[in-house]
Design an enzyme around this catalytic site. Structure first.
Site, PDB file in Angstrom:
ATOM      1  N   HIS A 286      29.008  30.360  50.469  1.00 35.87           N
ATOM      2  CA  HIS A 286      29.595  30.012  49.327  1.00 35.87           C
ATOM      3  C   HIS A 286      30.606  30.897  48.747  1.00 35.87           C
ATOM      4  O   HIS A 286      31.114  30.747  47.689  1.00 35.87           O
ATOM      5  CB  HIS A 286      28.532  29.378  48.238  1.00 35.87           C
ATOM      6  CG  HIS A 286      27.849  28.468  48.637  1.00 35.87           C
ATOM      7  ND1 HIS A 286      26.586  28.084  47.920  1.00 35.87           N
ATOM      8  CD2 HIS A 286      27.819  27.295  49.406  1.00 35.87           C
ATOM      9  CE1 HIS A 286      25.999  26.801  48.524  1.00 35.87           C
ATOM     10  NE2 HIS A 286      26.985  26.712  49.656  1.00 35.87           N
TER      11      HIS A 286
ATOM     12  N   CYS B  74      48.847  36.801  41.543  1.00 33.85           N
ATOM     13  CA  CYS B  74      48.815  37.523  43.090  1.00 33.85           C
ATOM     14  C   CYS B  74      50.016  38.123  43.061  1.00 33.85           C
ATOM     15  O   CYS B  74      51.294  38.020  42.297  1.00 33.85           O
ATOM     16  CB  CYS B  74      49.098  36.240  43.784  1.00 33.85           C
ATOM     17  SG  CYS B  74      49.493  36.708  45.496  1.00 33.85           S
TER      18      CYS B  74
END
Ligand code: BJW
Ligand code: ZN
Length: 238
Positions: free
Chosen positions: A116, A144
């Site tokens: 996960h 980013c």
């Protein structure tokens, strides 16, 4: 006796596959999801653990994950994580973990598949680039460096597919093992919950350790009801 049967199965296993869930980290002080007092008692899943939630309110989602990162950074591996790392040292073993806390790796386990995702990785919503070098408390909102778009936790939310590479490794390890252990998971979230059925269908023994019975208990060769941090170390030594 069950404990002797399990010790023998572990000792004689050459290819061991272990599926873990939030219960294995409970004794490290981290909340599980579905137990009373668990994370889903305090948050609505659909507000923090779905792609729709992140689109709607990324600040709320990031505050939730910052809390998780803070707690996990303070937690230490417990005797259950350490026992698994010790077992791995002597045989071919894979840990398939649903946990995102990194405690298996910190205990010394090398062969860990994070089904996960991970609390310690961020992923760009635009270029999918991975960022690992944020402070524990991620600035809200994080962007980013390459394309300036929003970063999200690199965690598999409800309705999202698991990484193809993770699911391939998980199915391969579940299909090739001679012993399967399932520890501290309610076995209610798929596809992870179906993995123990792969060895069980081939007649490979499954050992379960959980504080309470689960839907998997009826297919297990041995089922221990109790705390992983107390039971697992006992399975290592005579
Ligand atoms: C102790 C202990 C101690 C306590 N010692 N024990 C088939 C049928 C039905 C539904 C589905 C299906 N296939 C897919 C679905 C939908 C969905 C799903 O499974 N829903 C169910 C709720 C029914 N699955 C998905 O959406 C998955 N994706 C998917 O299938 O994609 C398909 C797709 C393909 C192509 C395109 C698009 C999609 C993704 C699932 C992702 C799960 N993510 C989460 C949240 C991450 C967020 C986060 O961490 O912040 O992962 S959900 C949450 O549950 C978390 C956990 O990893 C996961 C499992 O929970 P876990 O670990 O079992 O914890 P608990 O709390 O449930 O249990 C703790 C246990 O420990 C208890 O049993 C205690 O007794 C025990 N315990 N202390 C031993 N000391
Ligand atoms: Zn990017």
């Amino acid at each position: 006796m069950d404990i002797e049967k399990a010790r023998k199965l572990i000792r004689e296993s050459a290819n061991l596959c272990v599926l873990t869930g939030a219960g294995i980290s409970a004794e490290s002080g981290l909340s599980t999801f579905r137990d009373s007092g668990g994370l889903w008692n305090n948050y609505h899943v659909e507000q923090v653990a779905t792609p729709e939630a992140f689109r709607k309110d990324p600040r709320l989602v990031w505050r939730f994950y910052n809390e998780r990162r803070k707690n996990a950074s303070k937690a230490e591996p417990n005797p259950a994580h350490i026992a698994l790392a010790e077992i791995e040292a002597g045989k071919n073993m894979v840990i398939l973990t649903q946990n995102v806390d990194g405690l298996h790796q910190r205990a010394g386990s090398k062969n860990v598949v994070e089904l996960h995702g991970s609390l310690w990785k961020l992923r760009c919503t635009e270029c999918s680039g991975i960022c690992r070098d944020m402070p524990v408390e991620v600035p809200i909102l994080p962007y980013c460096v390459k394309c300036k778009e929003l970063l999200r936790p690199d965690i598999v939310w409800f309705g999202e597919p698991l990484q193809p590479d993770s699911i391939r490794k998980a199915e391969e390890a579940s299909g090739n093992c001679d012993l399967f252990m399932v520890i501290g998971t309610s076995a209610r979230v798929y596809p992870a919950a179906a993995l123990p059925l792969i060895p069980a269908r081939r007649g490979v023994p499954v050992i379960e350790i959980n504080k309470e019975p689960t839907q998997l208990s009826e297919i297990t060769a041995v089922s221990f009801i109790g705390k992983a941090g107390e039971i697992l170390p006992k399975l290592l030594r005579d």
